[in-house]
Design a protein around this motif. Structure first.
Motif, PDB file in Angstrom:
ATOM      1  N   UNK A 154       0.632  -1.060  -0.594  1.00 19.61           N
ATOM      2  CA  UNK A 154       0.335   0.197   0.187  1.00 19.61           C
ATOM      3  C   UNK A 154       0.761   1.092  -0.100  1.00 19.61           C
ATOM      4  N   UNK A 155       2.418   1.005   0.281  1.00 18.87           N
ATOM      5  CA  UNK A 155       3.259   2.127   0.002  1.00 18.87           C
ATOM      6  C   UNK A 155       4.028   2.499  -1.369  1.00 18.87           C
ATOM      7  N   UNK A 156       3.852   1.007  -2.180  1.00 20.75           N
ATOM      8  CA  UNK A 156       4.667   1.255  -2.863  1.00 20.75           C
ATOM      9  C   UNK A 156       3.700   1.103  -4.244  1.00 20.75           C
ATOM     10  N   UNK A 157       2.369   0.702  -4.633  1.00 20.13           N
ATOM     11  CA  UNK A 157       1.527   0.909  -5.316  1.00 20.13           C
ATOM     12  C   UNK A 157       1.383   2.049  -6.240  1.00 20.13           C
ATOM     13  N   UNK A 158       1.327   3.333  -4.783  1.00 18.14           N
ATOM     14  CA  UNK A 158       0.476   3.997  -5.043  1.00 18.14           C
ATOM     15  C   UNK A 158       1.596   4.896  -5.644  1.00 18.14           C
ATOM     16  N   UNK A 159       2.727   4.449  -4.404  1.00 17.38           N
ATOM     17  CA  UNK A 159       3.925   5.606  -5.846  1.00 17.38           C
ATOM     18  C   UNK A 159       4.037   5.773  -6.848  1.00 17.38           C
ATOM     19  N   UNK A 160       3.971   5.047  -8.129  1.00 16.58           N
ATOM     20  CA  UNK A 160       4.091   4.560  -9.386  1.00 16.58           C
ATOM     21  C   UNK A 160       2.844   6.209 -10.102  1.00 16.58           C
ATOM     22  N   UNK A 161       1.948   6.425  -8.875  1.00 14.20           N
ATOM     23  CA  UNK A 161       0.486   7.155  -9.596  1.00 14.20           C
ATOM     24  C   UNK A 161       1.017   8.641  -9.973  1.00 14.20           C
ATOM     25  N   UNK A 162       1.068   9.064 -10.948  1.00 12.91           N
ATOM     26  CA  UNK A 162       1.338  10.092 -12.201  1.00 12.91           C
ATOM     27  C   UNK A 162       2.687  10.181 -11.901  1.00 12.91           C
ATOM     28  N   UNK A 163       3.728   8.823 -11.796  1.00 17.38           N
ATOM     29  CA  UNK A 163       4.985   8.841 -12.929  1.00 17.38           C
ATOM     30  C   UNK A 163       5.257   8.349 -14.136  1.00 17.38           C
ATOM     31  N   UNK A 164       3.825   7.448 -14.237  1.00 21.22           N
ATOM     32  CA  UNK A 164       4.278   5.966 -15.113  1.00 21.22           C
ATOM     33  C   UNK A 164       2.688   6.987 -15.908  1.00 21.22           C
ATOM     34  N   UNK A 165       2.577   6.472 -17.043  1.00 19.98           N
ATOM     35  CA  UNK A 165       1.320   5.841 -17.516  1.00 19.98           C
ATOM     36  C   UNK A 165       0.848   4.432 -17.572  1.00 19.98           C
ATOM     37  N   UNK A 166       1.803   3.553 -16.034  1.00 17.67           N
ATOM     38  CA  UNK A 166       1.213   2.358 -15.976  1.00 17.67           C
ATOM     39  C   UNK A 166       1.467   1.607 -14.918  1.00 17.67           C
ATOM     40  N   UNK A 167       0.576   1.706 -14.024  1.00 16.01           N
ATOM     41  CA  UNK A 167       0.235   0.855 -12.599  1.00 16.01           C
ATOM     42  C   UNK A 167       0.930  -0.022 -12.750  1.00 16.01           C
TER      43      UNK A 167
END
Ligand code: ZN
Length: 267
Positions: free
Chosen positions: A150-163
């Motif tokens: 729950x810390x790692x997955x949201x970290x990718x939001x807004x940084x990439x076009x893939x979650x």
């Protein structure tokens, strides 16, 4: 000498590339012109900053990935953070430095120096393997370090076009280590990192149009790589883990990916 002429020569002056006559004229103008002297000082700072950073990076692709990550992070910051003028000006400098670094990293000379002689095109598999090996160097493994999905997955939001999928697999003996952005095949990609005893597993994924491809395992230089494509997402899993254990990990990851924490293309 006029200011415009001085500004045109100041780069070469800084590089000590001017003939003595012009050099003396520039020096004389700088002595009497505070504005041009400031310009020279700013250029000098940017240049030494770039040199300082370049010696710390092993390769331009990692450099670009880190810069892309930093810029994505800036963009992902909430707008409220921009309210203070000091915060705004602090934010401004790293972007300028990043621009200088991109320019240097993109120049043929830097590329050749950092890449070494050779310079043949790498296959995606070679790039993924090189990225995996680099990630094992101190400080390169994770941008976000956490055993909690729950810390790692949201970290990718807004940084990439893939979650990317970040399933919890610790009950099966594969604890989550964290995540990072990396640079493979000319793009910034998601990497989710798991552990198994003293071994590390990097899971790469990025959007890729094309028909699904079955799992294929290859080995090189003591590492195993598992590749597949599913639902227009390209996956590469790399580790020095024994191939049977890695296959078990891949099965668990894919199962979890299908079941819940599905890798989705973001709009
Ligand atoms: Zn001037």
């Amino acid at each position: 000498m006029q200011c415009a002429e001085c500004r045109a020569l100041v780069d070469a002056y800084l590089d000590a590339a001017l003939p003595e006559g012009e050099r003396a004229a520039v020096r004389e103008h700088l002595a009497g012109c505070a504005e041009c002297a400031r310009e020279l000082a700013a250029l000098g700072r940017a240049s030494s900053l770039a040199q300082e950073h370049l010696v710390h990076y092993r390769a331009p692709d990692v450099l670009k990935a880190r810069i892309a990550s930093a810029i994505a992070g800036e963009r992902a910051e909430p707008a409220a953070g921009l309210s203070s003028p000091t915060a705004r000006s602090r934010r401004w400098w790293p972007l300028v430095a990043a621009g200088v670094l991109i320019a240097l990293a993109s120049s043929g000379l830097t590329y050749a120096v950092l890449r070494g002689a050779g310079g043949t095109a790498q296959t995606v598999a070679d790039e993924v393997l090189a990225s995996h090996i680099r990630s094992l160097m101190p400080g390169h493994l994770t941008d976000v370090q956490s055993t909690n999905e729950h810390n790692v997955k949201p970290w990718f939001n807004g940084r990439l076009d893939l979650s990317p999928a970040v399933p919890a697999l610790d009950s099966a003996g594969f604890p989550l280590v964290g995540g990072r952005l990396d640079y493979v095949d000319g793009r910034v990609v998601a990497v989710v990192v798991y552990g198994r005893r003293q071994h590390l597993i990097n899971v790469y994924s990025w959007p890729e149009q094309g028909s699904n491809e079955d799992e294929a395992t290859t080995s090189a230089r003591g590492y195993h790589m598992v590749h597949w494509r599913s639902g227009n997402v390209e996956y590469w899993v790399v580790s020095d883990l024994e191939s049977g254990e890695l296959a078990k990990f891949v099965a668990l990851y894919r199962q979890a990916d299908k079941a819940g924490g599905r890798t989705e293309r973001r709009p």
